[in-house]
Design an enzyme around this catalytic site. Structure first.
Site, PDB file in Angstrom:
ATOM      1  N   MET A   1       0.851  -1.199   0.000  1.00  0.00           N
ATOM      2  CA  MET A   1       0.000   0.000   0.000  1.00  0.00           C
ATOM      3  C   MET A   1       0.885   1.247   0.000  1.00  0.00           C
ATOM      4  O   MET A   1       0.436   2.340   0.341  1.00  0.00           O
ATOM      5  CB  MET A   1      -0.934  -0.005   1.214  1.00  0.00           C
ATOM      6  CG  MET A   1      -1.891  -1.203   1.190  1.00  0.00           C
ATOM      7  SD  MET A   1      -3.419  -0.930   2.093  1.00  0.00           S
ATOM      8  CE  MET A   1      -2.788  -0.682   3.730  1.00  0.00           C
TER       9      MET A   1
ATOM     10  N   HIS B   1       9.510  -3.638   3.136  1.00  0.00           N
ATOM     11  CA  HIS B   1       9.054  -3.825   1.756  1.00  0.00           C
ATOM     12  C   HIS B   1      10.246  -4.064   0.824  1.00  0.00           C
ATOM     13  O   HIS B   1      10.204  -4.917  -0.063  1.00  0.00           O
ATOM     14  CB  HIS B   1       8.310  -2.577   1.251  1.00  0.00           C
ATOM     15  CG  HIS B   1       7.051  -2.252   1.997  1.00  0.00           C
ATOM     16  ND1 HIS B   1       6.940  -1.150   2.810  1.00  0.00           N
ATOM     17  CD2 HIS B   1       5.847  -2.869   2.031  1.00  0.00           C
ATOM     18  CE1 HIS B   1       5.722  -1.102   3.316  1.00  0.00           C
ATOM     19  NE2 HIS B   1       5.041  -2.136   2.867  1.00  0.00           N
TER      20      HIS B   1
ATOM     21  N   ARG C   1       2.824   2.368   9.536  1.00  0.00           N
ATOM     22  CA  ARG C   1       2.080   3.105  10.560  1.00  0.00           C
ATOM     23  C   ARG C   1       2.979   3.598  11.696  1.00  0.00           C
ATOM     24  O   ARG C   1       2.523   4.369  12.536  1.00  0.00           O
ATOM     25  CB  ARG C   1       0.953   2.240  11.118  1.00  0.00           C
ATOM     26  CG  ARG C   1      -0.177   2.029  10.101  1.00  0.00           C
ATOM     27  CD  ARG C   1      -1.351   1.273  10.684  1.00  0.00           C
ATOM     28  NE  ARG C   1      -2.519   1.345   9.841  1.00  0.00           N
ATOM     29  CZ  ARG C   1      -2.925   0.357   9.015  1.00  0.00           C
ATOM     30  NH1 ARG C   1      -2.224  -0.755   8.914  1.00  0.00           N
ATOM     31  NH2 ARG C   1      -4.021   0.508   8.285  1.00  0.00           N
TER      32      ARG C   1
HETATM   33  O1  PAF Z   1      -0.067  -5.703   3.600  1.00  0.00           O
HETATM   34  C1  PAF Z   1      -0.494  -4.805   2.845  1.00  0.00           C
HETATM   35  O2  PAF Z   1       0.175  -3.806   2.578  1.00  0.00           O
HETATM   36  C2  PAF Z   1      -1.889  -4.942   2.250  1.00  0.00           C
HETATM   37  O3  PAF Z   1      -2.761  -5.542   3.141  1.00  0.00           O
HETATM   38  C3  PAF Z   1      -1.910  -5.648   0.886  1.00  0.00           C
HETATM   39  C4  PAF Z   1      -1.434  -7.087   0.995  1.00  0.00           C
HETATM   40  C5  PAF Z   1      -1.007  -4.909  -0.090  1.00  0.00           C
HETATM   41  C6  PAF Z   1      -3.322  -5.654   0.336  1.00  0.00           C
HETATM   42  O4  PAF Z   1      -3.818  -4.377   0.179  1.00  0.00           O
END
Ligand code: PAF
Length: 283
Positions: A32, A39, A189
């Site tokens: 997201m 990430h 967050r």
């Molecule tokens: O973990 C996340 O960032 C979200 O829940 C995902 C897997 C991209 C789905 O919107």
């Protein structure tokens, strides 16, 4: 080479189709945005698999409850693309909401069991939103593998379950949680916390670690193990435990009053004012 950003389903399908024609493997990292090292580690892992890497950035409205942080969720596309460039992602898919949910959209994916406890109990509809968007994204990108952080443990297990239940021919990989120096799990967050809260939030990993250390010393009473986590959090009266459970790693079912050797995970959610932090540790 610069990372291309594509906005439409047609464009991302055509990029992936070209790689497929050339016989290349494709890995997918759904996000997201508001990217952090957690990430980026997924992208690096995908690259290590020798695959082309697609990263999606889409703040999915369907997975936020009416009183949750959808409106204030950080949107930092330019920054994210720059970070992705440093780890060698190949393409970013950043669709608008109308591309994913056109007006006539009306279908969703519901898990009827594993989604009910833990986070699911406190975030009704959340996992329906997650599974629905993930299935859509998997169908759009059609990768060989998709990578998810184990920080969102229940989400990862639910996606794995969905792939098995619905015969989705894609390997679902769970990747280790990346932590700050003091142990706090990286999360988009975390930036909601004040400096003081950020410091105090180290108690979460301390609590999980002391429960795990006790497990390793032979403690098998789940109540005692959970109490160790609670003791750690109680050092900061503003931090409230939403739940702290020790469950089976695969089914996420409660592990019973006392357990013998089993594959367990302690999963927790903590509230710090209106900031909700989740974490877990496998025993
Ligand atoms: O973990 C996340 O960032 C979200 O829940 C995902 C897997 C991209 C789905 O919107």
């Amino acid at each position: 080479m610069a990372v291309d950003t594509v906005l439409t389903i047609a464009e991302i399908r055509s990029v992936v189709a070209k790689w497929r024609q050339a016989g290349e493997k494709v890995a997918f990292v759904p996000t997201m945005g508001a990217l952090h090292d957690g990430h980026l580690s997924l992208v690096l892992q995908a690259r290590a698999e020798g695959a082309r890497v697609v990263v999606s950035i889409f703040v999915n409205p369907l997975q936020f409850g009416p009183s949750e942080d959808f409106a204030r969720y950080p949107r930092t596309l330019k920054d994210d693309v720059e970070k992705l460039q440093t780890v060698g992602a190949d393409v970013v898919f950043a669709p608008a909401a109308a591309e994913i949910y056109p007006v006539a959209f009306q279908t969703s994916v519901i898990n009827k069991k594993m989604s009910e406890g833990l986070c699911g109990k406190f975030r009704p509809g959340h996992f329906e939103g997650v599974l629905t968007v993930v299935l859509k994204l998997l169908n759009i990108v059609a990768p060989d593998m998709a990578l998810f952080g184990k920080k969102d443990y229940q989400q990862w297990r639910l996606i794995e379950r969905m792939a098995k239940d619905l015969e989705i021919p894609i390997e679902i990989l769970g990747c280790d949680t990346i932590r700050e120096k003091d142990g706090l799990a990286m999360s988009s967050r975390n930036r909601y916390m004040s400096a003081e809260e950020r410091e105090e939030s180290a108690l979460i990993y301390k609590g999980l670690s002391s429960a795990k250390a006790a497990w390793e010393r032979g403690e098998r009473s789940l109540d005692k193990l959970t109490a160790l986590f609670k003791d750690s959090i109680s050092q900061c009266p503003r931090m409230k435990i939403q739940y702290a459970e020790i469950v089976d790693r695969f089914s996420l079912e409660p592990a019973g009053a006392t357990v013998a050797e089993k594959s367990l995970v302690m999963i927790i959610a903590v509230l710090f004012g209106d900031v909700r932090l989740i974490d877990n540790l496998e025993f």
